[in-house]
Design an enzyme around this catalytic site. Structure first.
Site, short mmCIF file in Angstrom:
data_model
loop_
_atom_site.label_atom_id
_atom_site.label_comp_id
_atom_site.label_asym_id
_atom_site.label_seq_id
_atom_site.Cartn_x
_atom_site.Cartn_y
_atom_site.Cartn_z
N HIS A 1 0.83 -1.21 0.00
CA HIS A 1 0.00 0.00 0.00
C HIS A 1 0.87 1.26 0.00
O HIS A 1 1.22 1.79 1.05
CB HIS A 1 -0.88 -0.04 1.26
CG HIS A 1 -2.05 0.88 1.20
ND1 HIS A 1 -3.28 0.53 1.69
CD2 HIS A 1 -2.18 2.14 0.73
CE1 HIS A 1 -4.12 1.54 1.53
NE2 HIS A 1 -3.48 2.53 0.95
N HIS B 1 1.39 5.18 -1.98
CA HIS B 1 0.90 6.20 -2.91
C HIS B 1 2.11 6.95 -3.46
O HIS B 1 2.85 7.57 -2.69
CB HIS B 1 -0.05 7.17 -2.21
CG HIS B 1 -1.30 6.51 -1.71
ND1 HIS B 1 -2.40 6.28 -2.52
CD2 HIS B 1 -1.62 6.00 -0.49
CE1 HIS B 1 -3.35 5.68 -1.81
NE2 HIS B 1 -2.91 5.49 -0.58
N LEU B 2 2.31 6.88 -4.76
CA LEU B 2 3.50 7.51 -5.35
C LEU B 2 3.20 8.82 -6.07
O LEU B 2 4.11 9.53 -6.48
CB LEU B 2 4.22 6.53 -6.28
CG LEU B 2 4.84 5.31 -5.56
CD1 LEU B 2 5.53 4.39 -6.56
CD2 LEU B 2 5.82 5.73 -4.48
N ARG B 3 1.96 9.17 -6.29
CA ARG B 3 1.51 10.49 -6.78
C ARG B 3 1.85 10.80 -8.24
O ARG B 3 1.50 11.87 -8.72
CB ARG B 3 2.03 11.63 -5.90
CG ARG B 3 1.73 11.49 -4.41
CD ARG B 3 0.25 11.36 -4.13
NE ARG B 3 -0.04 11.39 -2.70
CZ ARG B 3 -1.10 10.83 -2.15
NH1 ARG B 3 -1.98 10.19 -2.89
NH2 ARG B 3 -1.30 10.90 -0.85
N ASP C 1 -8.53 2.34 -3.59
CA ASP C 1 -8.12 2.97 -2.33
C ASP C 1 -8.13 4.50 -2.38
O ASP C 1 -7.75 5.11 -3.38
CB ASP C 1 -6.73 2.51 -1.91
CG ASP C 1 -6.40 3.07 -0.54
OD1 ASP C 1 -7.07 2.69 0.41
OD2 ASP C 1 -5.52 3.95 -0.45
N HIS D 1 -10.75 -0.37 0.66
CA HIS D 1 -10.68 0.74 1.62
C HIS D 1 -12.08 0.80 2.23
O HIS D 1 -13.01 1.33 1.62
CB HIS D 1 -10.31 2.03 0.89
CG HIS D 1 -10.45 3.28 1.70
ND1 HIS D 1 -9.40 4.11 1.98
CD2 HIS D 1 -11.53 3.83 2.30
CE1 HIS D 1 -9.83 5.13 2.71
NE2 HIS D 1 -11.12 5.00 2.91
N HIS E 1 -5.62 -1.30 5.49
CA HIS E 1 -5.51 -0.52 6.76
C HIS E 1 -6.62 -0.74 7.78
O HIS E 1 -7.39 0.17 8.07
CB HIS E 1 -5.34 0.97 6.46
CG HIS E 1 -6.21 1.57 5.38
ND1 HIS E 1 -7.57 1.37 5.32
CD2 HIS E 1 -5.91 2.37 4.33
CE1 HIS E 1 -8.05 2.02 4.28
NE2 HIS E 1 -7.06 2.64 3.66
N ASP F 1 0.72 2.50 3.70
CA ASP F 1 -0.17 3.59 3.28
C ASP F 1 0.62 4.91 3.21
O ASP F 1 0.11 5.98 3.57
CB ASP F 1 -1.39 3.73 4.21
CG ASP F 1 -2.51 4.56 3.59
OD1 ASP F 1 -2.38 4.98 2.41
OD2 ASP F 1 -3.51 4.80 4.28
N HIS G 1 2.21 14.34 0.80
CA HIS G 1 1.43 15.52 0.42
C HIS G 1 2.32 16.75 0.44
O HIS G 1 3.11 16.93 1.37
CB HIS G 1 0.26 15.74 1.38
CG HIS G 1 -0.85 14.76 1.19
ND1 HIS G 1 -1.63 14.72 0.05
CD2 HIS G 1 -1.31 13.78 1.99
CE1 HIS G 1 -2.51 13.74 0.16
NE2 HIS G 1 -2.34 13.15 1.32
ZN LIG Z 1 -7.19 3.91 2.04
#
Ligand SMILES: [Zn+2]
Length: 383
Positions: free
Chosen positions: A10, A12-14, A104, A131, A185, A258, A262
């Site tokens: 899990h 997030h690479l954006r 997600d 999610h 999660h 996760d 940001h």
């Molecule tokens: Zn999530």
């Protein structure tokens, strides 16, 4: 000490869309420093990873880093809109060979859509990672564990039942269809109870917990610091204790970060308006070592299970999570169990700084990471 290379279910690479917060290259660097040799890149980019072309592009950008296997997660629904199924079969037949799907960031809340997705992925042994957040019980503004504190702080409540009711529904759908569901999660003791019951019935369910839900509690919201705003929210100590016990006894299969970078201008707002999410790739091993190993709940074989073997199995990554044989291009994480690290958010290789561990001292650190037989990182820096 050597562990099989860590695998994150899990991340997030954006990229594409928010390369100011993270790129595949910067996220891969943070992953390597954190001891990871494979990360699953969530689909909630812009554009969304809901086509074969989009999945192959992530795969190729990941390969170009040479630091870690970046495995694209396919969206369950087109544009994460929760209505029409994405190109699940085409993604699976693409070079990305996608087997792990998730919306997600959003919950696949429509039961009919979830049912169809589970039926579809069953054909090729795929899995849907949910999610779990009933949008009617915890809407888009919900940002704090619903309880006495959220009331006092005036923050919209996110009740545990919004997670538990979706997980209960999904395990019954998985049983009905004979398909696989993965719970992203897990954050409450009630969800742990549902997963424990479902496994006892032989239902094909797996679950993950984040490092932050194993340690941080909802009390941290008292200062309105958006660094601690995350979805699902931080919970009370009773939930934290239940999550640790469930990870130790195997009810929860895996730790997943996760990792949610940001940019400052998205995080530095009044608490209700700030973006959800925390960094996690660089600190995960140290947090798990500190809370679970130093805490006497897991030994290092257990850490290998929850951070490498189980996530590799869940994602179907045959080259990861395995023991070495002669001639293999090894994926390894070398750990110094006694090292004390004080987390400094300024030292991160992530492009973002929303690090909830800043200033904490943790016992246990990644000494070096070996990806495909080559040292990729050593002592907090790329090799
Ligand atoms: Zn999530």
């Amino acid at each position: 000490m050597a562990l099989p290379g860590l695998v994150d279910l899990h991340t997030h690479l954006r990229e594409p869309g928010r390369e100011d917060a993270e790129t595949i290259a910067s996220g891969a660097a943070a992953a390597a420093v954190g001891g990871f040799t494979a990360v699953l890149a969530m689909a909630n980019t812009n554009p969304v990873t809901d086509t074969a072309e989009a999945a192959e592009r992530i795969l190729d950008l990941g390969r170009a880093t040479g630091l870690v296997d970046v495995v694209p997660v396919g969206a369950v629904t087109k544009g994460l809109a929760g209505e029409e199924l994405a190109e699940l079969g085409l993604m699976h037949r693409s070079r990305a060979r996608t087997t792990f799907f998730s919306d997600d960031g959003k919950c696949v809340h429509n039961a009919r859509v979830m049912r169809r997705a589970l039926e579809y992925v069953r054909a090729f042994g795929g899995v849907v990672s949910q999610h779990a957040q009933d949008p009617h019980l915890a809407g888009p503004q919900a940002c704090a564990h619903e309880g006495e504190l959220s009331g006092r702080l005036g923050l919209p409540g996110w009740p545990g039942i919004a997670e538990e009711s979706i997980v209960a529904r999904d395990v019954m759908l998985a049983r009905h269809i004979g398909s696989r569901v993965h719970v992203a999660h897990v954050s409450t003791a009630g969800t742990v109870e549902v997963v424990r019951w479902a496994k006892a019935q032989g239902i094909d369910v797996t679950a993950e917990v984040t490092p932050h839900h194993l340690v941080l509690t909802t009390d941290l919201l008292a200062g309105y610091d958006p660094t601690f705003k995350v979805n699902p929210p931080l919970r009370p100590q009773e939930d934290v204790d239940a999550l640790r016990a469930a990870l130790a006894d195997g009810t929860i299969d895996a730790v997943a970060t996760d990792h949610a970078p940001h940019a400052r201008h998205d995080k530095e707002h009044a608490f209700v308006d700030a973006a959800f999410g925390m960094l996690g790739l660089e600190t995960a091993l140290s947090v798990v070592s500190d809370v679970m190993v130093r805490g006497g709940l897991l030994d290092w074989a257990g850490v290998a299970r929850v951070m490498s073997q189980s996530p590799a199995r869940i994602a179907g990554l045959a080259a990861h999570g395995s023991t070495l044989s002669v001639g293999d291009a090894a994926h390894l994480t070398l750990v110094d169990p006694a090292a004390e690290v004080t987390v400094d958010r300024g030292a991160s290789l992530s492009l973002s700084r929303n690090n909830p561990w800043h200033g904490r001292t943790l016992q246990g650190a990644v000494h070096a990471t070996v990806f495909g037989g080559r040292v990729t990182a050593q002592k907090g820096a790329l090799a």
